[in-house]
Design an enzyme around this catalytic site. Structure first.
Site, mmCIF file in Angstrom:
data_model
loop_
_atom_site.group_PDB
_atom_site.id
_atom_site.type_symbol
_atom_site.label_atom_id
_atom_site.label_comp_id
_atom_site.label_asym_id
_atom_site.label_seq_id
_atom_site.Cartn_x
_atom_site.Cartn_y
_atom_site.Cartn_z
ATOM 1 N N VAL A 68 135.680 68.289 56.770
ATOM 2 C CA VAL A 68 134.733 67.385 57.668
ATOM 3 C C VAL A 68 135.048 65.912 57.048
ATOM 4 O O VAL A 68 135.069 65.603 55.824
ATOM 5 C CB VAL A 68 133.436 67.733 57.080
ATOM 6 C CG1 VAL A 68 132.378 66.800 58.040
ATOM 7 C CG2 VAL A 68 132.883 69.245 57.787
ATOM 8 N N GLY A 113 134.105 62.315 53.226
ATOM 9 C CA GLY A 113 134.663 63.533 53.437
ATOM 10 C C GLY A 113 134.514 64.704 52.524
ATOM 11 O O GLY A 113 134.016 64.539 51.585
ATOM 12 N N LYS A 114 134.754 65.781 52.932
ATOM 13 C CA LYS A 114 134.537 67.197 51.899
ATOM 14 C C LYS A 114 135.262 68.316 52.813
ATOM 15 O O LYS A 114 135.413 68.497 53.826
ATOM 16 C CB LYS A 114 132.990 67.412 51.861
ATOM 17 C CG LYS A 114 132.769 67.951 50.549
ATOM 18 C CD LYS A 114 132.710 67.090 49.324
ATOM 19 C CE LYS A 114 132.475 67.963 48.053
ATOM 20 N NZ LYS A 114 132.184 66.766 47.051
ATOM 21 N N GLY A 115 135.696 69.266 52.141
ATOM 22 C CA GLY A 115 136.349 70.296 52.387
ATOM 23 C C GLY A 115 135.975 71.576 51.521
ATOM 24 O O GLY A 115 135.580 71.247 50.582
#
Ligand code: NAD
Length: 424
Positions: A68, A113-115
């Site tokens: 994201v 962001g992050k995943g």
């Protein structure tokens, strides 16, 4: 780490609910328009991928993964990758949202962001983890890159994961691209000081908060929940400043000693036995009991939602420094506001990690590497300045530190968003 089952409002309280509630509180203070709220709340880009992975027995498991990118107004997306069975898209979106404000509050030129991948790394071999990571990197390749989106380690990913990730991306590019991820091993483009950065940054903010609260760190007592990277290194660093750590816990339980716990001895004990529990000359207690022992400073460094409306009234500390992301629920926050307990919010208290990740990326782009003193001095400058800006904002608007941190961060992101304008 991503256990959201406990806490006020029960399991129905999703991480994004908490994140948006915190944002709205600050947006109300500065009278943010409904249009701008809508722009800033939604993630800019969400990618869901399948990650087919050959397992050691020859079968194929197809894992689900996400990345994201919440907001790119101030620069490329930045944020970790989490490998955990409890990963959900809602959680990843909340964590990406928090990253936008964390980067803005310490004024580093990134968006959020992050995943994550839904998997159980504890039951996977190194070979399986490597193949899954390399395939995940391949699936994310179209949207990541040093000027687009720069992942980093998070829960159950580490410098080895980042080395595989960087190598895969570099292979696809046909060129070594160190700056695509941070948190790498030193010998594969990492930065000195990155491993200690989250705890070091947190302790700098505690030092500033103690001055305001009139707490002398030489006589202060500290309790720490979670004894991993953030918690155990915070123990060492705060003890170096003279404070006495009287209680710590990990997932197996807690220990208490009013005389203080020796950092190095306890870390050796945990390395040998796997837990802090059973450390000699200490009183055993539950993992969560360390939150409510008598102390001046509390450092939650474990789970999201560990302090809720049930245990918040029993917290005795005068300063809470959130090394963990999202440890305090909104109702617990309300209790701390009423009792004038200073909460140094996660987006400020644990921003040291992403700050030194930024230094790593800068070093990679320049192919010029800093010594550890240079890293730590720059970290101290950024953490101290950011803390004092947030504190001044809290005084100006007569608001708590969390809301003030959001105000400061939202002001910066709004400014970039308005100057860039909306396309088309
Ligand atoms: P880690 O995996 O190294 O350590 C986590 C620790 O928490 C372990 O000691 C584990 O036993 C303990 N724990 C788990 N469940 C617990 C429970 N119920 N009660 C008490 N302890 C429990 O993780 P970390 O990197 O130290 O991260 C901790 C927190 O800090 C997370 O919220 C993470 O998102 C946040 N954080 C870490 C960094 C970083 O650079 N490491 C940066 C920013 C934020």
């Amino acid at each position: 780490m991503s256990d959201f089952s406990a806490g006020d409002a029960g399991a129905s309280l999703q991480p994004l609910d908490i994140a948006w509630a915190q944002f709205d509180r600050a947006a109300d203070v500065i009278g943010l328009s409904d249009d701008m709220r809508a722009v800033l709340k939604k993630p800019k880009r969400t990618l869901a991928v399948s990650v087919p992975t050959r397992m050691d027995d020859g079968s194929i498991t197809v894992f689900d993964g996400f990345r994201v990118q919440h907001n790119l107004a101030r620069g490329p997306a930045k944020g970790g990758l989490r490998f955990h069975p409890g990963v959900t898209l809602n959680e990843v979106q909340a964590l990406a949202f928090w990253m936008t404000w964390k980067c803005a509050v310490v004024n580093i030129p990134y968006g959020g962001g992050k995943g994550g991948v839904i998997c159980n790394p504890k039951s996977m071999s190194q070979g399986e983890l490597e193949r899954m990571t390399r395939r995940f990197a391949t699936e994310l390749a179209p949207i990541i890159g040093p000027d687009k989106d720069i992942p980093a380690p998070d829960v159950y990913t580490n410098s080895q994961t980042m080395a595989w990730f960087m190598d895969t991306y570099s292979t696809l590019q046909g060129a070594t691209t160190m700056g695509v991820v941070t948190g790498k091993p030193i010998s594969a483009g990492g930065s000195l000081g990155r491993n200690e950065a989250t705890a070091r940054g947190c302790v700098f903010t505690i030092r500033e908060a103690a001055k305001i609260k009139g707490i002398d760190l030489n006589t202060a007592t500290v309790s720490i929940q979670g004894y991993g990277n953030a918690g155990s290194i915070a123990h060492t660093l705060i003890a170096e400043m003279g404070a006495k750590v009287v209680a710590v816990s990990d997932s197996r339980g807690g220990i208490y000693s009013p005389d203080g716990l020796h950092a190095e001895a306890l870390q050796n004990f945990k390395r040998e036995t796997g837990s802090v529990v059973g450390f000699p000359n200490t009183e055993a207690m539950g993992s969560a009991d360390v939150l409510t022992v008598p102390c001046d400073i509390l450092i939650p460094a474990a789970l999201e939602k560990s302090i809720d409306e049930r245990n918040a009234p029993n917290v005795q500390a005068r300063i809470i420094a959130e090394a963990a992301n999202g440890p305090t629920t909104p109702r617990a926050d309300a209790n701390f506001r009423e009792r004038n307990i200073m909460v140094i919010p996660d987006i400020l208290a644990n921003a040291g990690g992403v700050t030194v990740s930024y230094f790593e990326w800068v070093q990679n782009l320049q192919s010029f590497y800093w010594d550890e003193d240079t890293v730590n001095q720059n970290l101290e400058r950024i953490m101290t300045t950011s803390f004092n800006e947030v504190y001044e904002t809290s005084q100006r608007y007569e608001i708590d530190m969390r809301t003030a941190a959001y105000v400061r961060a939202i002001e910066r992101v709004v400014e970039s968003t308005e100057l860039r304008g909306m396309f088309p």
